[in-house]
Design a protein around this motif. Sequence first.
Motif, mmCIF file in Angstrom:
data_model
loop_
_atom_site.group_PDB
_atom_site.id
_atom_site.type_symbol
_atom_site.label_atom_id
_atom_site.label_comp_id
_atom_site.label_asym_id
_atom_site.label_seq_id
_atom_site.Cartn_x
_atom_site.Cartn_y
_atom_site.Cartn_z
ATOM 1 N N ALA A 155 0.822 -1.216 0.000
ATOM 2 C CA ALA A 155 0.000 0.000 0.000
ATOM 3 C C ALA A 155 0.853 1.262 0.000
ATOM 4 C CB ALA A 155 -0.938 -0.001 1.211
ATOM 5 N N ARG A 156 2.123 1.156 0.443
ATOM 6 C CA ARG A 156 2.994 2.330 0.482
ATOM 7 C C ARG A 156 3.705 2.564 -0.854
ATOM 8 N NH1 ARG A 156 4.235 0.386 5.828
ATOM 9 N NH2 ARG A 156 6.189 -0.556 5.086
ATOM 10 N N HIS A 157 3.649 1.567 -1.747
ATOM 11 C CA HIS A 157 4.279 1.699 -3.050
ATOM 12 C C HIS A 157 3.219 1.983 -4.119
ATOM 13 C CE1 HIS A 157 7.255 -0.637 -0.746
ATOM 14 N NE2 HIS A 157 8.170 -0.062 -1.530
ATOM 15 N N ASN A 158 3.635 2.066 -5.335
ATOM 16 C CA ASN A 158 2.737 2.163 -6.502
ATOM 17 C C ASN A 158 1.780 3.341 -6.405
ATOM 18 O OD1 ASN A 158 3.963 -0.314 -6.963
ATOM 19 N ND2 ASN A 158 2.142 -1.493 -6.366
ATOM 20 N N HIS A 159 2.194 4.401 -5.720
ATOM 21 C CA HIS A 159 1.324 5.578 -5.577
ATOM 22 C C HIS A 159 -0.018 5.209 -4.922
ATOM 23 C CE1 HIS A 159 4.248 7.514 -8.181
ATOM 24 N NE2 HIS A 159 4.043 6.581 -9.092
ATOM 25 N N GLY A 160 0.032 4.279 -3.966
ATOM 26 C CA GLY A 160 -1.166 3.902 -3.232
ATOM 27 C C GLY A 160 -1.978 2.811 -3.885
ATOM 28 N N ARG B 91 1.940 -8.651 -16.702
ATOM 29 C CA ARG B 91 2.388 -7.278 -17.001
ATOM 30 C C ARG B 91 2.241 -6.979 -18.493
ATOM 31 N NH1 ARG B 91 5.118 -4.466 -13.052
ATOM 32 N NH2 ARG B 91 5.837 -5.657 -11.239
ATOM 33 N N ASP B 92 2.547 -7.966 -19.317
ATOM 34 C CA ASP B 92 2.447 -7.762 -20.756
ATOM 35 C C ASP B 92 0.984 -7.643 -21.204
ATOM 36 O OD1 ASP B 92 3.682 -7.703 -23.443
ATOM 37 O OD2 ASP B 92 2.604 -9.600 -23.691
ATOM 38 N N ASP B 93 0.098 -8.467 -20.607
ATOM 39 C CA ASP B 93 -1.312 -8.477 -21.017
ATOM 40 C C ASP B 93 -2.071 -7.251 -20.521
ATOM 41 O OD1 ASP B 93 -0.953 -10.883 -22.285
ATOM 42 O OD2 ASP B 93 -1.707 -12.098 -20.611
ATOM 43 N N THR B 94 -1.738 -6.766 -19.328
ATOM 44 C CA THR B 94 -2.556 -5.714 -18.704
ATOM 45 C C THR B 94 -1.807 -4.396 -18.553
ATOM 46 O OG1 THR B 94 -1.906 -6.489 -16.505
ATOM 47 C CG2 THR B 94 -3.923 -7.417 -17.439
ATOM 48 N N HIS B 95 -0.551 -4.355 -19.003
ATOM 49 C CA HIS B 95 0.224 -3.116 -19.020
ATOM 50 C C HIS B 95 0.455 -2.537 -17.620
ATOM 51 C CE1 HIS B 95 -0.495 -3.404 -23.297
ATOM 52 N NE2 HIS B 95 -1.804 -3.327 -23.100
ATOM 53 N N ILE B 96 0.745 -3.403 -16.675
ATOM 54 C CA ILE B 96 1.143 -2.924 -15.352
ATOM 55 C C ILE B 96 2.521 -2.280 -15.489
ATOM 56 C CG2 ILE B 96 1.728 -3.604 -12.996
ATOM 57 C CD1 ILE B 96 -0.168 -5.944 -13.272
ATOM 58 N N PRO B 97 2.721 -1.076 -14.970
ATOM 59 C CA PRO B 97 4.027 -0.419 -15.075
ATOM 60 C C PRO B 97 5.138 -1.280 -14.488
ATOM 61 C CG PRO B 97 2.359 1.136 -14.321
ATOM 62 C CD PRO B 97 1.714 -0.216 -14.319
ATOM 63 N N ASP C 181 7.748 -0.552 -12.861
ATOM 64 C CA ASP C 181 8.255 -0.207 -11.533
ATOM 65 C C ASP C 181 7.227 -0.427 -10.430
ATOM 66 O OD1 ASP C 181 6.617 1.756 -12.492
ATOM 67 O OD2 ASP C 181 7.772 3.423 -11.628
ATOM 68 N N ASP C 182 5.999 -0.883 -10.778
ATOM 69 C CA ASP C 182 4.977 -1.167 -9.760
ATOM 70 C C ASP C 182 5.177 -2.571 -9.191
ATOM 71 O OD1 ASP C 182 3.912 1.286 -10.176
ATOM 72 O OD2 ASP C 182 1.903 0.593 -10.739
ATOM 73 N N VAL C 183 5.142 -2.655 -7.860
ATOM 74 C CA VAL C 183 5.290 -3.939 -7.174
ATOM 75 C C VAL C 183 3.948 -4.678 -7.202
ATOM 76 C CG1 VAL C 183 5.936 -5.059 -5.009
ATOM 77 C CG2 VAL C 183 7.032 -2.916 -5.690
ATOM 78 N N VAL C 184 4.006 -6.017 -7.313
ATOM 79 C CA VAL C 184 2.764 -6.812 -7.324
ATOM 80 C C VAL C 184 2.825 -7.869 -6.225
ATOM 81 C CG1 VAL C 184 2.346 -6.470 -9.793
ATOM 82 C CG2 VAL C 184 3.666 -8.461 -9.018
ATOM 83 N N LEU C 185 1.635 -8.251 -5.764
ATOM 84 C CA LEU C 185 1.463 -9.389 -4.860
ATOM 85 C C LEU C 185 0.765 -10.503 -5.623
ATOM 86 C CD1 LEU C 185 0.140 -7.873 -1.486
ATOM 87 C CD2 LEU C 185 2.303 -9.077 -1.824
ATOM 88 N N PHE C 186 1.014 -11.734 -5.219
ATOM 89 C CA PHE C 186 0.258 -12.867 -5.743
ATOM 90 C C PHE C 186 -0.757 -13.313 -4.688
ATOM 91 C CE2 PHE C 186 4.046 -12.934 -8.325
ATOM 92 C CZ PHE C 186 3.587 -13.346 -9.569
ATOM 93 N N LEU C 187 -1.917 -13.704 -5.145
ATOM 94 C CA LEU C 187 -2.963 -14.219 -4.245
ATOM 95 C C LEU C 187 -3.381 -15.591 -4.753
ATOM 96 C CD1 LEU C 187 -4.947 -13.938 -1.901
ATOM 97 C CD2 LEU C 187 -6.455 -12.603 -3.398
ATOM 98 N N GLU C 188 -3.169 -16.603 -3.923
ATOM 99 C CA GLU C 188 -3.463 -17.991 -4.305
ATOM 100 C C GLU C 188 -4.469 -18.595 -3.337
ATOM 101 O OE1 GLU C 188 0.922 -19.160 -6.135
ATOM 102 O OE2 GLU C 188 0.324 -19.845 -4.121
ATOM 103 N N ILE C 189 -5.561 -19.120 -3.878
ATOM 104 C CA ILE C 189 -6.571 -19.815 -3.079
ATOM 105 C C ILE C 189 -6.676 -21.239 -3.596
ATOM 106 C CG2 ILE C 189 -8.976 -19.877 -2.337
ATOM 107 C CD1 ILE C 189 -7.502 -17.462 -1.291
ATOM 108 N N SER C 190 -6.515 -22.188 -2.711
ATOM 109 C CA SER C 190 -6.690 -23.594 -3.079
ATOM 110 C C SER C 190 -7.992 -24.115 -2.480
ATOM 111 C CB SER C 190 -5.508 -24.438 -2.590
ATOM 112 O OG SER C 190 -5.356 -24.303 -1.178
#
Length: 650
Positions: A502-507, A532-538, A540-549
Motif C-alpha cells: 500500500a505504500r508503493h505504486n502511488h497507493g 504485465r504484458d497483457d494488462t500493461h502494469i508499469p 516499476d509497480d510492485v505486485v502481490l500474488f494471491l493464491e486460493i486452493s
Amino acid sequence: MPKPKPPLLPQSPFLRWLLQGQTQEVEGPFEAESKAEKHTHPWWQVMCLTGVDYFSTLGYQPGIAALAAGALSPFATLVLVIVTLFGALPMYRRVAEESPHGDGSISMLERLLSFWQEKFLVLILIGFALTGFIITITLSAADATAHIVENPLVPHWMDQPVAVTLILIGLLGGIFLKGFKEAIGIAILLVGLYLVLSGVVIVNGFMEIARHPEVWQNWKQAVFSSHSWLSIFGTSFLLFPNLALGLSGFETGVLVMPQIQGRSSDTSEKPVGRIQNGKKLLTTAALIMSVLLLCSSLVTTLLIPAAAFKTGGEANGRALAYLAHEHLGPIFATAYDISTILILWFAGASAMAGLLNIVPRYLPKYGMAPEWTLASRPLVLIFTLIAFVVTIIFKADVNAQAAAYATGVLALMGSAAVATTLSAKHKSQRLLMGFFAAVTVIFAYTIAVNLYQDLGGLKIAGFFILLITFTSLISRVFRATELRVSEVTLDEDARRFVREEARHNHGRIRIIANRKNAGDEREYRLKEAQVRDDTHIPEDDVVLFLEISIDDASDFAHRLDLYGVQVGPHRILRGTSSSIPNALAAALLHIRDETGRIPHIYFGWTEGNPVLYLLRFMLFGEGDIAPVTREILRKAEPDPRHRPYVHVGG
C-alpha cells in the motif's frame, strides 16, 4: 475510506417482527453460545416440552399393544420397556455426550463423510426428520380432534375433523410465533396435569383389580394355558415393531439440548453441565414412561374387554380414557378427556421445537436455505403451512398417517444406532460397539417389519427427501454469488506484505490471481511477466500474488486465513477455501478495509464452454473465476467507487 453500509432492516413493522432475533452469521451452529444461556431452562422444564410428544403416546399406546398382542400385551410392553431402558436410552445418552449442541445423531453421521456425500446424507436424514416431525404435528392434532368429536358432550356441528384439526395446528403455530418460552410454560402445565390424572386412572385400575381378583386369575389362565415362558417372550419380541411408537421422543430430547441450562463453567467446546442435565432429561423421561406404559398396559388388558379395543370400539385409541369413564365418574372422566385432548394437541410442540433447531443448524450453513431461515418465525409459518397441506391430503385421518409417523421416527432412531456403533468402533470400544451393533440390528428389524407392513410411510418420506433436496439445491444456486466468508485473517507476514504494498505504486495495490503449480521462483516470474504484458502494469509497480486452493467445495460459508510466503523476490498470499471466486472477493474487500486503498486484481482470460465452467463453479468452487469474482464484488459492494477493480487480460 468509508466502509459499505450494512443492509437496511426491513421497513415494514411486520417484517421486522417476523425476522426479530435473526442470526446474521451463516457460518457455525445456529446456537450462539454467548447468547444461548439467556434463553435456557432447567432440564425438567425442557423434558416437559419433549414429553408432550413422548408422554402423550400413553393415550393410545395401551390400545395399540392390546390390538397387536391381545392377552400378551403386558409382556409385549415389557419388551418395549427393555428396549427403551437398555437400548434406546444408553444410545441417546451417548448421542447427548457427543453432540451436545442440538445436532442430534445427524452430526455424528455427518462427521463420517466429507464433501458432497456428507451434505446429501444430511439432506436425506433431514427429510426423514421432516417426515417424522411434521406427521407428529398433524397426527397428534388429528388424534386430539378425534377425542373432541367423539365426546358425547360435544355438539354435532363440530363433527368436522379437517376443520378442527386445522384450527388446532394453527393455534400451535401461533404459540411458537409468540415465543419459545410460552411453549415451554404450556408444556409444563399440560404434562404435569396429564401425568397426575393418568396416575390416578392407573392406581384406580389396580384397586379395581384388587377388588376383583378373578380378572387376574382369568388373565393368567388365558396366557399360560396356551403359552410357555419362551413362547411368551419370543412372540412379544416379534410383536415389538408394532409397539415401537412408544419410543418416540428420544430424538427431540437431544435436538433441544441447547435449551437446557448447564453450569456457569460450561464452554462451547465442553458444556459438561448441559450434557449431564441432558442425560438427566433422557433418563427421567424414559423411567417415567416405562413405569406408566407397563402399568397402563396391565390394567387396560385386565379390565377392558378385548372387543372394546377394536376399530369402532369404545376403548379404541383411548384405553385409559375408557377406564376413567367406567370407574371414576363423569366429572373426572371429562377432566381426563380434556387433559388428553390438550396434550395430544400440544404433542406437536416438541416436533416443532425439533424442526426449528435442526433446519437452521444445517441448511443455511450449507447454503441450502435463505439466510432468513435462521429466524424462527418464518420457519414456523412454513412448517404450519406444510402441516395444513398434509392434514387436508390425509383428511385428518389418524390411521392413514401412522405409517409415515413410524417411518420418520424409526429412521432417525436407526441412524442414531448406526452412529453410536461407528463412534464406539472409532474409539476402539469393542464391548460398546457390540452392544450398539445389537441395538442397530433391533432397529433394522423394526424398520424392515414396518416397511413390509406398509410402504406408504417410505413413499411420504421419499417425497419430503426429494422436496428438501430440490429446494436446497435451488437455494444453493441462488446463493452461490454471496460473499460466503464469515471472517478474513492475515498472519504477520501477510499483513506486512499488504501494508508495504500500500505504500508503493502511488497507493495502488496490485494483486495477481494465481493457481499454484510448482510454486517455485520460475512459476511466479513467468506469471508476472505474462500479466504485465497483457494488462500493461508499469514495470516499476510492485505486485502481490494471491493464491486460493480448494479445501471442501461442498462447504458454503467459511473463515479465510491468509498467510504470507516469499519465494525469491515474489510475495504471495495463500489460503484455502471452498470456493476460489468467493474467497478472492472476500480477501480483496478485507485488504481494502485494512489499508484504506482499493486493490486491483489481475486475471488471465479463461477459454472454454461457459456452461461447463458454471457447473465446475457450483460443484468444485472453480470455473470461470474472473467474472464470478467480479459479480460477487458487485453484490457485496453496491458502490462502484469503493469496489475493488477486476482486470482480465490475455
